[in-house]
Design an enzyme around this catalytic site. Structure first.
Site, PDB file in Angstrom:
ATOM      1  N   PHE A 136      60.314  80.097  29.064  1.00  0.00           N
ATOM      2  CA  PHE A 136      59.203  81.129  29.090  1.00  0.00           C
ATOM      3  C   PHE A 136      59.525  81.456  30.396  1.00  0.00           C
ATOM      4  O   PHE A 136      59.236  83.054  30.707  1.00  0.00           O
ATOM      5  CB  PHE A 136      57.738  81.014  29.826  1.00  0.00           C
ATOM      6  CG  PHE A 136      56.645  81.918  30.125  1.00  0.00           C
ATOM      7  CD1 PHE A 136      56.101  82.369  29.010  1.00  0.00           C
ATOM      8  CD2 PHE A 136      56.648  81.788  31.372  1.00  0.00           C
ATOM      9  CE1 PHE A 136      54.681  82.871  29.234  1.00  0.00           C
ATOM     10  CE2 PHE A 136      55.385  82.560  31.320  1.00  0.00           C
ATOM     11  CZ  PHE A 136      54.765  83.479  30.726  1.00  0.00           C
TER      12      PHE A 136
ATOM     13  N   HIS B 274      52.004  76.002  20.701  1.00  0.00           N
ATOM     14  CA  HIS B 274      53.035  76.844  21.568  1.00  0.00           C
ATOM     15  C   HIS B 274      54.224  77.885  22.118  1.00  0.00           C
ATOM     16  O   HIS B 274      54.617  78.123  22.547  1.00  0.00           O
ATOM     17  CB  HIS B 274      53.562  75.305  23.006  1.00  0.00           C
ATOM     18  CG  HIS B 274      53.382  75.642  24.886  1.00  0.00           C
ATOM     19  ND1 HIS B 274      52.199  75.665  25.422  1.00  0.00           N
ATOM     20  CD2 HIS B 274      54.640  75.738  25.389  1.00  0.00           C
ATOM     21  CE1 HIS B 274      52.534  75.685  27.036  1.00  0.00           C
ATOM     22  NE2 HIS B 274      53.822  76.539  26.982  1.00  0.00           N
TER      23      HIS B 274
HETATM   24  C1  DLZ Z   1      55.843  73.839  28.171  1.00  0.00           C
HETATM   25  C2  DLZ Z   1      57.192  74.252  27.151  1.00  0.00           C
HETATM   26  C3  DLZ Z   1      57.214  73.324  25.702  1.00  0.00           C
HETATM   27  C4  DLZ Z   1      55.966  72.747  25.008  1.00  0.00           C
HETATM   28  N1  DLZ Z   1      58.167  73.664  25.604  1.00  0.00           N
HETATM   29  C5  DLZ Z   1      59.609  73.873  25.584  1.00  0.00           C
HETATM   30  C6  DLZ Z   1      60.203  74.047  24.532  1.00  0.00           C
HETATM   31  O1  DLZ Z   1      61.128  74.147  23.891  1.00  0.00           O
HETATM   32  N2  DLZ Z   1      61.604  74.493  24.699  1.00  0.00           N
HETATM   33  C7  DLZ Z   1      61.392  75.850  26.214  1.00  0.00           C
HETATM   34  O2  DLZ Z   1      62.682  76.075  26.770  1.00  0.00           O
HETATM   35  N3  DLZ Z   1      60.288  74.922  27.609  1.00  0.00           N
HETATM   36  C8  DLZ Z   1      59.329  74.651  26.967  1.00  0.00           C
HETATM   37  N4  DLZ Z   1      58.466  74.421  27.444  1.00  0.00           N
HETATM   38  C9  DLZ Z   1      58.488  75.195  29.038  1.00  0.00           C
HETATM   39  C10 DLZ Z   1      57.766  76.813  29.452  1.00  0.00           C
HETATM   40  O3  DLZ Z   1      58.907  76.957  28.301  1.00  0.00           O
HETATM   41  C11 DLZ Z   1      57.259  77.264  30.368  1.00  0.00           C
HETATM   42  O4  DLZ Z   1      58.460  76.248  31.064  1.00  0.00           O
HETATM   43  C12 DLZ Z   1      56.199  76.583  31.070  1.00  0.00           C
HETATM   44  O5  DLZ Z   1      55.109  76.961  30.685  1.00  0.00           O
HETATM   45  C13 DLZ Z   1      56.071  76.530  32.400  1.00  0.00           C
HETATM   46  O6  DLZ Z   1      56.150  77.783  32.171  1.00  0.00           O
END
Ligand code: DLZ
Length: 167
Positions: free
Chosen positions: A66, A98
């Site tokens: 994200f 998510h």
């Molecule tokens: C929270 C989250 C989840 C559930 N899964 C992933 C993932 O598979 N790959 C990834 O790069 N990041 C994940 N995140 C974290 C989010 O990208 C982000 O860092 C958080 O929601 C905080 O904004």
């Protein structure tokens, strides 16, 4: 072509541009680090193999996929002179929605940065159903998405330079 039918590290059939005077930023997500570390290794090795000088490769980390968009924007808006930025992440489908929100957000964000800065921001993000699919694409039997992202960066920089000198 679905990526299950393509080796992401196979560039046979086309020429890879020389990267000797190119400067490239890489933003890498820490989530799923066992995968993103391998993607980063692939990307960096491919850049070096194609003559990008190590001092012209800058790597920063962000917590998750994200945050890749803001990481890339931060590299581009500070006038460090990057010819391209590669974002590296791995989003694995879970039980909740998510996955969709993160994938939609980073796809949209990266697309907008390409246009806003008129610079290649390359999508080195795996969006997979499970860990095995990620391993297959992070140096496994389907190659390495990091290699593909690195070569795409070189191609896009070369395309822009070609257009700048006139078609
Ligand atoms: C929270 C989250 C989840 C559930 N899964 C992933 C993932 O598979 N790959 C990834 O790069 N990041 C994940 N995140 C974290 C989010 O990208 C982000 O860092 C958080 O929601 C905080 O904004």
């Amino acid at each position: 072509m679905a990526s299950s039918l393509k080796n992401l590290s196979d560039f046979s059939g086309f020429e890879i541009p020389d990267g000797k005077d190119m400067k490239i930023g890489i933003v890498v997500a820490q989530w799923n680090q066992e995968i993103t570390g391998k993607l980063l290794e692939g990307a960096k090795n491919s850049l070096l193999k194609n003559n990008v000088n190590e001092k012209n490769i800058k790597i920063i980390t962000v917590p998750g996929t994200f945050e890749l968009t803001l990481g890339a924007q931060t590299l581009l808006e500070n006038n460090f002179g990057f010819d391209a930025v590669i974002v590296i992440g791995c989003v694995i489908q879970g039980d909740t929605r998510h996955f969709d929100f993160i994938c939609d957000s980073v796809t949209q964000g990266v697309t907008e940065l390409n246009i806003k800065f008129s610079k290649p921001v390359i999508f080195g993000v795996l969006t997979v159903n499970n860990l095995q699919q990620a391993l297959d694409r992070a140096g496994g039997n389907l190659g390495n998405k990091g290699d593909e992202a690195a070569v795409t960066a070189l191609q896009m920089i070369a395309m822009q330079r070609h257009c700048q000198v006139g078609l």
